[in-house]
Motif scaffolding. Sequence first.
Motif, PDB file in Angstrom:
ATOM      1  N   ALA A  72      34.290  35.478  30.638  1.00 56.65           N
ATOM      2  CA  ALA A  72      35.007  36.292  31.637  1.00 56.65           C
ATOM      3  C   ALA A  72      34.067  37.344  32.216  1.00 56.65           C
ATOM      4  O   ALA A  72      34.243  38.549  32.033  1.00 56.65           O
ATOM      5  CB  ALA A  72      36.240  36.938  31.006  1.00 56.65           C
ATOM      6  N   ASP A  73      33.078  36.877  32.914  1.00 56.65           N
ATOM      7  CA  ASP A  73      32.019  37.739  33.463  1.00 56.65           C
ATOM      8  C   ASP A  73      31.707  37.263  34.868  1.00 56.65           C
ATOM      9  O   ASP A  73      31.233  36.138  35.066  1.00 56.65           O
ATOM     10  CB  ASP A  73      30.782  37.683  32.581  1.00 56.65           C
ATOM     11  N   VAL A  74      31.984  38.112  35.855  1.00 54.36           N
ATOM     12  CA  VAL A  74      31.766  37.711  37.243  1.00 54.36           C
ATOM     13  C   VAL A  74      30.302  37.396  37.508  1.00 54.36           C
ATOM     14  O   VAL A  74      29.966  36.610  38.411  1.00 54.36           O
ATOM     15  CB  VAL A  74      32.278  38.806  38.200  1.00 54.36           C
ATOM     16  N   GLY A  75      29.418  37.963  36.698  1.00 51.13           N
ATOM     17  CA  GLY A  75      27.999  37.689  36.869  1.00 51.13           C
ATOM     18  C   GLY A  75      27.616  36.253  36.559  1.00 51.13           C
ATOM     19  O   GLY A  75      26.537  35.788  36.955  1.00 51.13           O
ATOM     20  N   LEU A  76      28.489  35.525  35.868  1.00 49.86           N
ATOM     21  CA  LEU A  76      28.221  34.124  35.543  1.00 49.86           C
ATOM     22  C   LEU A  76      28.659  33.184  36.666  1.00 49.86           C
ATOM     23  O   LEU A  76      28.370  31.979  36.611  1.00 49.86           O
ATOM     24  CB  LEU A  76      28.943  33.734  34.260  1.00 49.86           C
ATOM     25  N   LEU A  77      29.350  33.720  37.651  1.00 45.85           N
ATOM     26  CA  LEU A  77      29.876  32.893  38.725  1.00 45.85           C
ATOM     27  C   LEU A  77      29.025  33.009  39.981  1.00 45.85           C
ATOM     28  O   LEU A  77      28.392  34.041  40.241  1.00 45.85           O
ATOM     29  CB  LEU A  77      31.315  33.315  39.065  1.00 45.85           C
ATOM     30  N   ASP A  78      29.045  31.954  40.771  1.00 46.20           N
ATOM     31  CA  ASP A  78      28.438  31.950  42.099  1.00 46.20           C
ATOM     32  C   ASP A  78      29.546  32.306  43.088  1.00 46.20           C
ATOM     33  O   ASP A  78      30.422  31.490  43.373  1.00 46.20           O
ATOM     34  CB  ASP A  78      27.854  30.567  42.396  1.00 46.20           C
ATOM     35  N   LEU A  79      29.511  33.544  43.612  1.00 43.48           N
ATOM     36  CA  LEU A  79      30.597  33.997  44.471  1.00 43.48           C
ATOM     37  C   LEU A  79      30.698  33.184  45.753  1.00 43.48           C
ATOM     38  O   LEU A  79      31.800  32.992  46.293  1.00 43.48           O
ATOM     39  CB  LEU A  79      30.432  35.481  44.798  1.00 43.48           C
ATOM     40  N   ALA A  80      29.571  32.705  46.233  1.00 44.73           N
ATOM     41  CA  ALA A  80      29.609  31.856  47.424  1.00 44.73           C
ATOM     42  C   ALA A  80      30.374  30.567  47.136  1.00 44.73           C
ATOM     43  O   ALA A  80      31.135  30.062  47.975  1.00 44.73           O
ATOM     44  CB  ALA A  80      28.191  31.553  47.899  1.00 44.73           C
ATOM     45  N   GLN A  81      30.184  30.025  45.928  1.00 45.12           N
ATOM     46  CA  GLN A  81      30.905  28.814  45.548  1.00 45.12           C
ATOM     47  C   GLN A  81      32.395  29.100  45.369  1.00 45.12           C
ATOM     48  O   GLN A  81      33.250  28.287  45.756  1.00 45.12           O
ATOM     49  CB  GLN A  81      30.326  28.233  44.259  1.00 45.12           C
ATOM     50  N   VAL A  82      32.716  30.252  44.789  1.00 50.18           N
ATOM     51  CA  VAL A  82      34.122  30.637  44.656  1.00 50.18           C
ATOM     52  C   VAL A  82      34.769  30.724  46.033  1.00 50.18           C
ATOM     53  O   VAL A  82      35.880  30.228  46.256  1.00 50.18           O
ATOM     54  CB  VAL A  82      34.254  31.977  43.909  1.00 50.18           C
ATOM     55  N   ALA A  83      34.058  31.333  46.969  1.00 44.22           N
ATOM     56  CA  ALA A  83      34.590  31.468  48.324  1.00 44.22           C
ATOM     57  C   ALA A  83      34.773  30.099  48.979  1.00 44.22           C
ATOM     58  O   ALA A  83      35.804  29.832  49.625  1.00 44.22           O
ATOM     59  CB  ALA A  83      33.663  32.330  49.162  1.00 44.22           C
ATOM     60  N   GLU A  84      33.785  29.208  48.801  1.00 46.71           N
ATOM     61  CA  GLU A  84      33.868  27.873  49.409  1.00 46.71           C
ATOM     62  C   GLU A  84      35.048  27.094  48.849  1.00 46.71           C
ATOM     63  O   GLU A  84      35.802  26.456  49.591  1.00 46.71           O
ATOM     64  CB  GLU A  84      32.555  27.119  49.160  1.00 46.71           C
ATOM     65  N   GLN A  85      35.253  27.197  47.533  1.00 44.10           N
ATOM     66  CA  GLN A  85      36.360  26.481  46.898  1.00 44.10           C
ATOM     67  C   GLN A  85      37.711  27.093  47.285  1.00 44.10           C
ATOM     68  O   GLN A  85      38.711  26.380  47.399  1.00 44.10           O
ATOM     69  CB  GLN A  85      36.188  26.503  45.375  1.00 44.10           C
ATOM     70  N   THR A  86      37.730  28.383  47.493  1.00 45.63           N
ATOM     71  CA  THR A  86      38.969  29.028  47.929  1.00 45.63           C
ATOM     72  C   THR A  86      39.358  28.529  49.318  1.00 45.63           C
ATOM     73  O   THR A  86      40.525  28.215  49.586  1.00 45.63           O
ATOM     74  CB  THR A  86      38.807  30.563  47.934  1.00 45.63           C
ATOM     75  N   HIS A 123      36.075  52.111  45.803  1.00 44.53           N
ATOM     76  CA  HIS A 123      35.529  50.913  46.444  1.00 44.53           C
ATOM     77  C   HIS A 123      35.100  49.891  45.399  1.00 44.53           C
ATOM     78  O   HIS A 123      35.307  48.677  45.579  1.00 44.53           O
ATOM     79  CB  HIS A 123      34.348  51.295  47.343  1.00 44.53           C
ATOM     80  N   ARG A 124      34.521  50.360  44.307  1.00 43.62           N
ATOM     81  CA  ARG A 124      34.075  49.428  43.250  1.00 43.62           C
ATOM     82  C   ARG A 124      35.247  48.676  42.627  1.00 43.62           C
ATOM     83  O   ARG A 124      35.077  47.554  42.132  1.00 43.62           O
ATOM     84  CB  ARG A 124      33.307  50.190  42.164  1.00 43.62           C
ATOM     85  N   LEU A 125      36.415  49.270  42.633  1.00 47.46           N
ATOM     86  CA  LEU A 125      37.596  48.589  42.092  1.00 47.46           C
ATOM     87  C   LEU A 125      38.068  47.462  43.001  1.00 47.46           C
ATOM     88  O   LEU A 125      38.734  46.527  42.537  1.00 47.46           O
ATOM     89  CB  LEU A 125      38.750  49.589  41.916  1.00 47.46           C
ATOM     90  N   LEU A 126      37.726  47.549  44.292  1.00 47.51           N
ATOM     91  CA  LEU A 126      38.361  46.696  45.288  1.00 47.51           C
ATOM     92  C   LEU A 126      37.419  45.716  45.983  1.00 47.51           C
ATOM     93  O   LEU A 126      37.893  44.859  46.738  1.00 47.51           O
ATOM     94  CB  LEU A 126      39.043  47.584  46.342  1.00 47.51           C
ATOM     95  N   ASP A 127      36.108  45.833  45.756  1.00 49.66           N
ATOM     96  CA  ASP A 127      35.231  44.850  46.372  1.00 49.66           C
ATOM     97  C   ASP A 127      35.363  43.520  45.618  1.00 49.66           C
ATOM     98  O   ASP A 127      36.061  43.423  44.598  1.00 49.66           O
ATOM     99  CB  ASP A 127      33.778  45.343  46.427  1.00 49.66           C
ATOM    100  N   ASP A 128      34.721  42.467  46.134  1.00 48.87           N
ATOM    101  CA  ASP A 128      34.896  41.140  45.540  1.00 48.87           C
ATOM    102  C   ASP A 128      34.528  41.112  44.066  1.00 48.87           C
ATOM    103  O   ASP A 128      35.248  40.543  43.236  1.00 48.87           O
ATOM    104  CB  ASP A 128      34.045  40.110  46.303  1.00 48.87           C
ATOM    105  N   GLU A 129      33.400  41.748  43.723  1.00 48.99           N
ATOM    106  CA  GLU A 129      32.969  41.732  42.327  1.00 48.99           C
ATOM    107  C   GLU A 129      33.959  42.483  41.438  1.00 48.99           C
ATOM    108  O   GLU A 129      34.310  42.024  40.342  1.00 48.99           O
ATOM    109  CB  GLU A 129      31.571  42.349  42.190  1.00 48.99           C
ATOM    110  N   GLY A 130      34.406  43.649  41.906  1.00 51.36           N
ATOM    111  CA  GLY A 130      35.349  44.429  41.107  1.00 51.36           C
ATOM    112  C   GLY A 130      36.673  43.735  40.915  1.00 51.36           C
ATOM    113  O   GLY A 130      37.226  43.704  39.813  1.00 51.36           O
ATOM    114  N   ARG A 131      37.194  43.152  41.995  1.00 51.74           N
ATOM    115  CA  ARG A 131      38.475  42.473  41.909  1.00 51.74           C
ATOM    116  C   ARG A 131      38.378  41.238  41.003  1.00 51.74           C
ATOM    117  O   ARG A 131      39.215  41.027  40.119  1.00 51.74           O
ATOM    118  CB  ARG A 131      38.944  42.055  43.295  1.00 51.74           C
ATOM    119  N   LEU A 132      37.340  40.400  41.217  1.00 52.42           N
ATOM    120  CA  LEU A 132      37.217  39.179  40.428  1.00 52.42           C
ATOM    121  C   LEU A 132      36.952  39.466  38.962  1.00 52.42           C
ATOM    122  O   LEU A 132      37.454  38.762  38.079  1.00 52.42           O
ATOM    123  CB  LEU A 132      36.114  38.290  41.007  1.00 52.42           C
ATOM    124  N   GLN A 133      36.172  40.518  38.681  1.00 49.48           N
ATOM    125  CA  GLN A 133      35.937  40.867  37.282  1.00 49.48           C
ATOM    126  C   GLN A 133      37.246  41.277  36.611  1.00 49.48           C
ATOM    127  O   GLN A 133      37.523  40.886  35.472  1.00 49.48           O
ATOM    128  CB  GLN A 133      34.919  42.000  37.176  1.00 49.48           C
TER     129      GLN A 133
END
Length: 452
Positions: free
Chosen positions: A62-76, A21-31
């Motif tokens: 290249a660190d998913v922790g530096l990104l705002d996932l909500a913003q990534v989703a909105e831009q997507t 699951h950790r490989l496939l959730d949003d954080e795992g995939r984006l990282q």
Amino acid sequence: MGAHLVDSVLYGHLWSTPEIHRLLDDEGRLQAWLEILATLAEAQADVGLVPADAARAIRKHADVGLLDLAQVAEQTRATGHSTLGLIRCLLEILPPDAREWVYYGATVQDLSDTWTALLMRRVADILERDLVRAEKAALELAKRHRDTVMCGRTHGQPGLPITFGFKAAVWASELHRHRIRVAEGRVRWEVVQLGGALGTMEFWGDRALSLLEEFARRLGLGVPDIPWITARDGIAEFAGLLAMVTATLAKIGQEVYDLQRPEIGELREPFSPGQVGSITMPHKRNPELSEHLVTLSKIVRADATVAVEGMVHEHERDGRAWKTEWVVLPEACLLTGAALDFGCRLLEGLEVDADRMRENLQARGGYVLSEPAMHALADRIGKHAAHTVVYEATRAGLDRGVDLETALLADPRISGQLAPEEIARCLDVQGALGAAPAFVDRVVASCNDWIV
């Protein structure tokens, strides 16, 4: 509860494992995607396409922790593009002199397909590890019950005697072959994708092939002979292997499910204190692991069918085919991980009732030994004639409610050819096992050569 059962707090443990699951959730995939982009920039720097300072800056950010996932989703959603939302958010955190060099010349499938190859590599690692565990458990059952006699069954009916060790050895041998398939298939699945717009790598000019080699080397993936944008056979093969692995586990689960029925009572899956089989019938001990293995495999096999459909691509890119993999491959990986976990627990904790196996064999009144009797008679009157005679004698004996020995002695066509002591020898269970124990030994020896 999550929209998909794998994300459910209540039920997720039945449909996935935390590891996959950790490989496939949003954080795992984006990282993983960010790491691929950083590696691409480094490979491009190595061949002189990207400034080294820019590649270092991309790696640093290249660190998913530096990104705002909500913003990534909105831009997507705003762009309607699979990865442009990620790129826009990444550009915001990169220093100005590195921004124009991220994702330089690459396309969505370069990123997503390379991630898929890395995913298959990681899941293949898990497959190998857990298949070893399942195979060891099956081998232990085979060794322990090498000589534990039971009814063999065909078409759901008692046939000849076998040993439970023979049945478990069949399981172990099949699991072992899946391990071989994983080892053989890696070279076909674990290959990088880097082709640019249509797979020709034209954006990178005369440095294209050296970039491909360096990108693959840095990721530890193989180099394809040609980009596989429309060639999805590797995905289909991998999904097919997941389907086969879960089908083997489902076959084992189905066997336990059937043999745990109280009227048979030869096997029981492990049971934990406090485990409840029924909210209305307190006495029940349901084969939960066994039946869930069958459920999981049904879905994985369906996912594999869709993956094969993805091989039918139009022209040089076809999102209609390719994007189905975004659903079915992760799901198949998650469910296979759960199936392997349940299968290992089932095999390692399986309870075998050897006494009940022998009792069920004896309860058949010797009729499971009709073939040895036919064989002995065949030496006197021919095989096909012997089959007819023994068939008629067994039907008559069953109608009268007598055991096989009585039925054979009562038929002059048999008693006139075979002495009573010869008939008695035909009814020796140990003599009717054939090479079953020897086959157990062969499987144990063969599999042990691969077990480390």
